[in-house]
Design an enzyme around this catalytic site. Structure first.
Site, PDB file in Angstrom:
ATOM      1  N   THR A  65      30.691  31.658  41.840  1.00 22.36           N
ATOM      2  CA  THR A  65      29.801  30.526  42.094  1.00 22.36           C
ATOM      3  C   THR A  65      28.779  30.408  40.959  1.00 22.36           C
ATOM      4  O   THR A  65      27.582  30.203  41.191  1.00 22.36           O
ATOM      5  CB  THR A  65      29.095  30.633  43.463  1.00 22.36           C
ATOM      6  N   LYS A 110      41.031  28.344  38.229  1.00 22.56           N
ATOM      7  CA  LYS A 110      40.854  28.519  39.660  1.00 22.56           C
ATOM      8  C   LYS A 110      41.201  27.201  40.349  1.00 22.56           C
ATOM      9  O   LYS A 110      40.492  26.203  40.182  1.00 22.56           O
ATOM     10  CB  LYS A 110      39.402  28.915  39.951  1.00 22.56           C
ATOM     11  N   GLU A 142      35.041  39.590  42.988  1.00 25.95           N
ATOM     12  CA  GLU A 142      34.037  38.590  42.599  1.00 25.95           C
ATOM     13  C   GLU A 142      32.897  38.636  43.600  1.00 25.95           C
ATOM     14  O   GLU A 142      33.122  38.503  44.801  1.00 25.95           O
ATOM     15  CB  GLU A 142      34.668  37.196  42.591  1.00 25.95           C
TER      16      GLU A 142
END
Length: 211
Positions: free
Chosen positions: A72, A131, A43
């Site tokens: 993000t 997550k 990521e």
């Protein structure tokens, strides 16, 4: 990338590297190094400097099958930027319009959540996995176990404060994978790659010691 393929990558790779840096060239080098030394699920956080460029360049070098995503991702605009850059999946810190937009764009989503209500909302928004963030600050392994009781089939990915010891504990407690930033990447994305190879070996070894 299809949601099924992303979930399979989480299940088989077990460790997702999180790259966030102030030096785009160093961040790109870090992504390529991780991919080539045994941590292919990566990521790239959009909070890093020129992160979209890093994703574009990494995708160009690694090819269409690379397990490369954007993290993000907070807004719908972020989701569009990630998709255009070549991200194969999206990781969000929480629940926002970015989840729905990413799914509409055909991207699997690892959606941030920390309470039962948020987990249920993530599932309702068609998140591929959840997550658990910030895992280390809100209960760690005990929180994971507590959430797995009402949600036994949800693929959880703890993120936040995950070092090698905690990663093993999370995986043994039923996490499908873990997301790891500085305990794995260190300061490599800022230009200091010392110790990176050893950290890669330590985290990669986790896939051989858990079911």
């Amino acid at each position: 990338m299809r949601p099924h393929d992303f979930l399979f990558a989480l299940q088989t790779q077990r460790v997702m590297a999180i790259v966030r840096g102030a030096d785009p060239e160093a961040a790109l080098t870090t992504v390529l190094t991780l991919a080539r030394t045994g941590i292919p699920l990566i990521e790239v956080s959009l909070s890093g400097t020129d992160a979209v460029w890093v994703i574009e360049q990494a995708r160009s070098v690694l090819g269409p099958e690379a397990l490369l995503g954007a993290g993000t991702v907070v807004t719908s605009e972020d989701a569009w930027r990630a998709a255009k850059a070549g991200a194969g999946y999206v990781v969000t810190p929480g629940l926002s319009d970015a989840v729905g937009t990413s799914r509409a764009l055909g991207l699997p989503v690892l959606a941030g959540a920390v309470t039962p209500t948020e987990v249920a909302a993530a599932l309702a928004q068609d998140a591929t996995a959840v997550k658990l963030f910030p895992a280390g600050a809100v209960g760690g392994v005990e929180l994971l176990r507590a959430l797995r009781a009402p949600f036994p089939d949800v693929p959880f990915v703890p993120v936040g404060g995950v070092d090698v010891v905690r990663a093993r504990e999370y995986l043994e407690a039923g996490a499908v994978a873990v997301g790891v930033g500085s305990p794995l990447v260190g300061r490599a994305a800022d230009g200091d790659s010392s110790g990176l190879a050893g950290r890669v070996r330590a985290f990669r070894a986790l896939t051989g010691v858990v079911a």
